[in-house]
Design an enzyme around this catalytic site. Structure first.
Site, PDB file in Angstrom:
ATOM      1  N   GLY A 140       8.518  32.431  68.916  1.00  0.00           N
ATOM      2  CA  GLY A 140      10.025  32.358  69.267  1.00  0.00           C
ATOM      3  C   GLY A 140      10.653  33.254  68.167  1.00  0.00           C
ATOM      4  O   GLY A 140      10.144  33.353  67.118  1.00  0.00           O
ATOM      5  N   CYS A 179       2.359  30.651  66.747  1.00  0.00           N
ATOM      6  CA  CYS A 179       3.529  31.257  65.839  1.00  0.00           C
ATOM      7  C   CYS A 179       4.317  30.390  65.625  1.00  0.00           C
ATOM      8  O   CYS A 179       4.334  29.439  64.718  1.00  0.00           O
ATOM      9  CB  CYS A 179       3.942  32.512  66.432  1.00  0.00           C
ATOM     10  SG  CYS A 179       4.835  33.643  65.594  1.00  0.00           S
ATOM     11  N   TYR A 180       5.831  30.430  66.097  1.00  0.00           N
ATOM     12  CA  TYR A 180       6.750  29.519  65.967  1.00  0.00           C
ATOM     13  C   TYR A 180       6.297  28.094  66.221  1.00  0.00           C
ATOM     14  O   TYR A 180       6.543  27.100  65.648  1.00  0.00           O
ATOM     15  CB  TYR A 180       7.950  30.012  66.847  1.00  0.00           C
ATOM     16  CG  TYR A 180       9.145  28.823  66.621  1.00  0.00           C
ATOM     17  CD1 TYR A 180      10.344  29.244  65.771  1.00  0.00           C
ATOM     18  CD2 TYR A 180       9.327  27.887  67.403  1.00  0.00           C
ATOM     19  CE1 TYR A 180      11.060  28.383  65.466  1.00  0.00           C
ATOM     20  CE2 TYR A 180      10.486  27.118  67.223  1.00  0.00           C
ATOM     21  CZ  TYR A 180      11.371  27.316  66.293  1.00  0.00           C
ATOM     22  OH  TYR A 180      12.423  26.596  66.028  1.00  0.00           O
ATOM     23  N   HIS A 224      -0.983  35.926  67.818  1.00  0.00           N
ATOM     24  CA  HIS A 224      -0.508  35.881  69.240  1.00  0.00           C
ATOM     25  C   HIS A 224      -1.928  36.301  70.040  1.00  0.00           C
ATOM     26  O   HIS A 224      -2.393  37.243  70.283  1.00  0.00           O
ATOM     27  CB  HIS A 224       0.449  36.679  69.720  1.00  0.00           C
ATOM     28  CG  HIS A 224       1.927  36.432  69.326  1.00  0.00           C
ATOM     29  ND1 HIS A 224       2.570  35.499  70.115  1.00  0.00           N
ATOM     30  CD2 HIS A 224       2.443  36.654  68.113  1.00  0.00           C
ATOM     31  CE1 HIS A 224       3.664  35.306  69.512  1.00  0.00           C
ATOM     32  NE2 HIS A 224       3.758  36.010  68.335  1.00  0.00           N
ATOM     33  N   GLU A 278      -2.554  35.557  73.240  1.00  0.00           N
ATOM     34  CA  GLU A 278      -2.245  36.268  74.432  1.00  0.00           C
ATOM     35  C   GLU A 278      -1.911  37.624  74.873  1.00  0.00           C
ATOM     36  O   GLU A 278      -1.852  38.133  75.774  1.00  0.00           O
ATOM     37  CB  GLU A 278      -1.019  35.497  75.140  1.00  0.00           C
ATOM     38  CG  GLU A 278       0.532  35.735  74.317  1.00  0.00           C
ATOM     39  CD  GLU A 278       0.616  35.130  73.115  1.00  0.00           C
ATOM     40  OE1 GLU A 278       1.909  35.121  72.613  1.00  0.00           O
ATOM     41  OE2 GLU A 278      -0.085  34.409  72.379  1.00  0.00           O
ATOM     42  N   GLY A 320       9.488  49.284  99.940  1.00  0.00           N
ATOM     43  CA  GLY A 320       8.360  49.966 100.224  1.00  0.00           C
ATOM     44  C   GLY A 320       7.572  50.098  99.034  1.00  0.00           C
ATOM     45  O   GLY A 320       6.396  50.847  99.218  1.00  0.00           O
ATOM     46  N   GLY A 321       7.355  49.078  97.940  1.00  0.00           N
ATOM     47  CA  GLY A 321       6.524  48.885  97.066  1.00  0.00           C
ATOM     48  C   GLY A 321       5.612  47.665  97.546  1.00  0.00           C
ATOM     49  O   GLY A 321       5.727  46.928  98.571  1.00  0.00           O
ATOM     50  N   VAL A 322       4.500  47.473  96.471  1.00  0.00           N
ATOM     51  CA  VAL A 322       3.599  46.289  96.703  1.00  0.00           C
ATOM     52  C   VAL A 322       4.122  45.002  96.865  1.00  0.00           C
ATOM     53  O   VAL A 322       3.675  44.270  97.710  1.00  0.00           O
ATOM     54  CB  VAL A 322       2.372  46.555  95.666  1.00  0.00           C
ATOM     55  CG1 VAL A 322       1.307  45.270  95.693  1.00  0.00           C
ATOM     56  CG2 VAL A 322       1.725  47.872  95.508  1.00  0.00           C
ATOM     57  N   ASP A 323       4.953  44.612  95.975  1.00  0.00           N
ATOM     58  CA  ASP A 323       5.473  43.347  95.742  1.00  0.00           C
ATOM     59  C   ASP A 323       6.203  42.835  97.012  1.00  0.00           C
ATOM     60  O   ASP A 323       5.820  41.650  97.628  1.00  0.00           O
ATOM     61  CB  ASP A 323       6.290  43.090  94.733  1.00  0.00           C
ATOM     62  CG  ASP A 323       5.830  43.753  93.243  1.00  0.00           C
ATOM     63  OD1 ASP A 323       4.515  43.696  93.101  1.00  0.00           O
ATOM     64  OD2 ASP A 323       6.569  44.271  92.642  1.00  0.00           O
ATOM     65  N   LYS A 350       1.570  40.989  88.719  1.00  0.00           N
ATOM     66  CA  LYS A 350       1.246  41.916  89.500  1.00  0.00           C
ATOM     67  C   LYS A 350      -0.140  41.992  90.065  1.00  0.00           C
ATOM     68  O   LYS A 350      -0.385  42.174  91.252  1.00  0.00           O
ATOM     69  CB  LYS A 350       1.649  43.330  88.872  1.00  0.00           C
ATOM     70  CG  LYS A 350       0.981  44.492  89.554  1.00  0.00           C
ATOM     71  CD  LYS A 350       1.955  44.765  90.911  1.00  0.00           C
ATOM     72  CE  LYS A 350       3.435  45.556  90.393  1.00  0.00           C
ATOM     73  NZ  LYS A 350       4.160  45.820  91.359  1.00  0.00           N
TER      74      LYS A 350
END
Length: 520
Positions: free
Chosen positions: A54, A85-86, A171, A173, A227-230, A376
């Site tokens: 954070g 971290c934080y 980090h 991740e 019109g997109g994948v999602d 995604k």
């Protein structure tokens, strides 16, 4: 699922990446604000807890803190804890150690020397980690030992001597940390003794059931197709749950890729067998966007206009059905949510996404956003299992507001045509030379500047196209793609020769961070 990971968010822009990595490793993960009530933590019944990073300093007044009783609950239930971290600094202070401002801020890649005999760093000794902090641990709490040191000599990781409680200052991740995913895997499996039991198949089944439970048997649903994948995968999922009660509305804003509208309509109707009404709303959108240059205003206008179009489409559908649709499906993703605003107000807004920040306060629909907590690649995997064509699934991400955020400055039909043609050349050359699938996202951006050039032995004063191509695993961090300069030269030559109004092409070599992937 009994091996669940609860992530307490203290405002880091990387928090969703922790969830992403956990899911990659087969563990269901869920994020709640770090200051959540104890009952919410207890109700989740986590197999392990991660305290995120954070932007605050733990010693400052008003900095976010863990709820009273947290550590008693953890100790009583022997819940493994990893502070990042934080999160590590919170742990240090809670157990009686000391955190202070660092003499030298650690930011970016930095060498770490770890104790490779500790299960968190099993067989991992020297590696590069991503640091992003201005504070450091000055004094370890009683009962803790240092298990890693940064190249600057600061405490990089700690572990309790008798409990499964540990902290890391870097980090893991973030893709820039070497062995980061392995370190998280070590925590889940070797330290916390959990077993991976989360799969995409269970997402599909649970989401379909959730949609059936949410939508009354007599209710009609509109899907907001972009019109997109999602949004396409979301429509396919909802169609499996509700069948012909789903009515898809495809809004052609006029700001899609070249001939995109015709291509996706063919797929919607002939391959996915969706019921789709196409609304050609280019004039409507351009009218609302006239004179607008600010990217945030563009996004909000487009978001509001999407809803206005759907509202009218719903009224038209109501006349046909005799009943107004009550639900609206959107393909909102987790990165959209985190970059628009944090769930707890502790992190900083990067930009507003039209599916999130552009919605008016008073909606005439109840939202269904099945992928709001997904990334995604997870949505792509779901799409494959649902039968969405793989060639469509593999397409690069495309922003909800379309080319509106790839045209810097005011939007006009002429500018849309320029960026469509430039983008088509760039993408087609990537595909022809087998580069397209090696790249996460590629695009052409029209810059709001004119430069002097020489074309046909005459002086020109024309516009500039910027090309951008990046590699990423999740869109949260990205590196620019290292093209061969000869290839870029050929792309530039074609664009300058074939796209009227352009006399210069540049290539963006900025990673994320510090930049975002899109320019606006």
């Amino acid at each position: 699922m009994t091996n669940k990971i609860l992530i307490l968010d203290f405002g880091s822009q990387f928090t969703q990446l922790i969830a992403r990595r956990a899911r990659e490793l087969g563990f269901f993960s869920f994020i709640i604000p770090g200051t959540s009530p104890l009952k919410r933590i207890q109700d989740f019944n986590p197999g392990a807890i991660i305290l995120s990073g954070g932007p605050s300093s733990t010693y400052e007044d008003g900095s976010p803190q863990l709820v009273a009783g947290f550590w008693n609950h953890v100790n009583e239930n022997k819940i493994p804890i990893l502070g990042v971290c934080y999160g590590m600094q919170l742990m240090v202070r809670e157990f009686g150690g000391n955190v202070k401002p660092a003499l030298k801020r650690e930011y970016g890649r930095m060498g770490v020397q770890s104790n490779s005999t500790h299960p968190l760093f099993s067989k991992i000794e020297n590696f590069q980690a991503w640091m992003s902090h201005g504070d450091e641990t000055e004094k370890l709490p009683n009962g803790f030992t240092q298990i890693a040191t940064s190249a600057e000599g600061a405490v990089a990781a700690i572990s309790h001597t008798s409990k499964t409680i540990m902290g890391i200052q870097f980090h893991p991740e973030v893709a820039h940390t070497e062995h980061g995913t392995q370190i998280l895997k070590n925590f889940f499996i070797d330290c916390a003794k959990l077993k991976a039991d989360w799969k995409v198949d269970s997402i599909i089944a649970s989401h379909i059931q959730n949609i059936k439970d949410t939508v009354p048997a007599d209710a009609q649903v509109i899907c907001a197709l972009s019109g997109g994948v999602d949004s396409t995968v979301a429509a396919t999922l909802v169609h499996q749950a509700l069948g012909d009660r789903l009515h898809c509305i495809f809004v052609d804003t006029g700001m899609l890729r070249l001939d995109e509208g015709n291509r996706v309509m063919k797929m919607f109707t002939e391959q996915l067998h969706l019921s789709v009404t196409r609304v050609n709303a280019e004039d409507q959108f351009l009218s609302k966007l006239a004179g607008v240059s600010d990217p945030e205003k563009k996004r909000k206008i487009i978001g509001a206009e999407f809803i206005a179009v759907f509202d009218q489409a719903a009224k038209d559908l109501e006349k046909k059905l005799g009943k107004r649709p009550a639900f609206l499906v959107q393909g909102t993703l987790y990165p959209d949510v985190v970059e628009s605003s944090s769930s707890n107000g502790l992190s900083h807004t990067i930009k507003t996404h039209h599916n999130v920040g552009g919605l008016p306060k008073e909606l005439n629909f109840t939202l269904i956003e099945p992928f709001r907590d997904l990334f995604k690649d997870e949505v792509r995997e779901i799409g494959k299992k649902l039968g969405v064509p793989e060639t469509f699934i593999k397409r690069h991400p495309f922003p909800g507001p379309g080319l509106a955020v790839r045209i810097l400055g005011e939007i006009t039909r002429e500018k849309i045509k320029i960026v469509q043609e430039a983008d088509e050349i760039f993408i087609s050359m990537l595909q022809k030379e087998n580069l397209y699938d090696q790249i996460w996202q590629a695009m052409a951006i029209l810059l709001p500047v004119n430069t002097v050039g020489v074309q046909g032995d005459g002086r020109t004063h024309a516009q500039v196209i910027a090309l951008r191509a990046v590699n990423s695993t999740d869109g949260m961090t990205a590196d620019f793609y290292p093209f061969n300069l000869e290839f870029l030269g050929r792309v530039s030559n074609r664009i300058c020769n074939e796209v009227r109004g352009v006399n210069r092409v540049v290539y963006d070599v900025t990673s994320k961070p510090p930049a975002t992937i899109e320019w606006e």
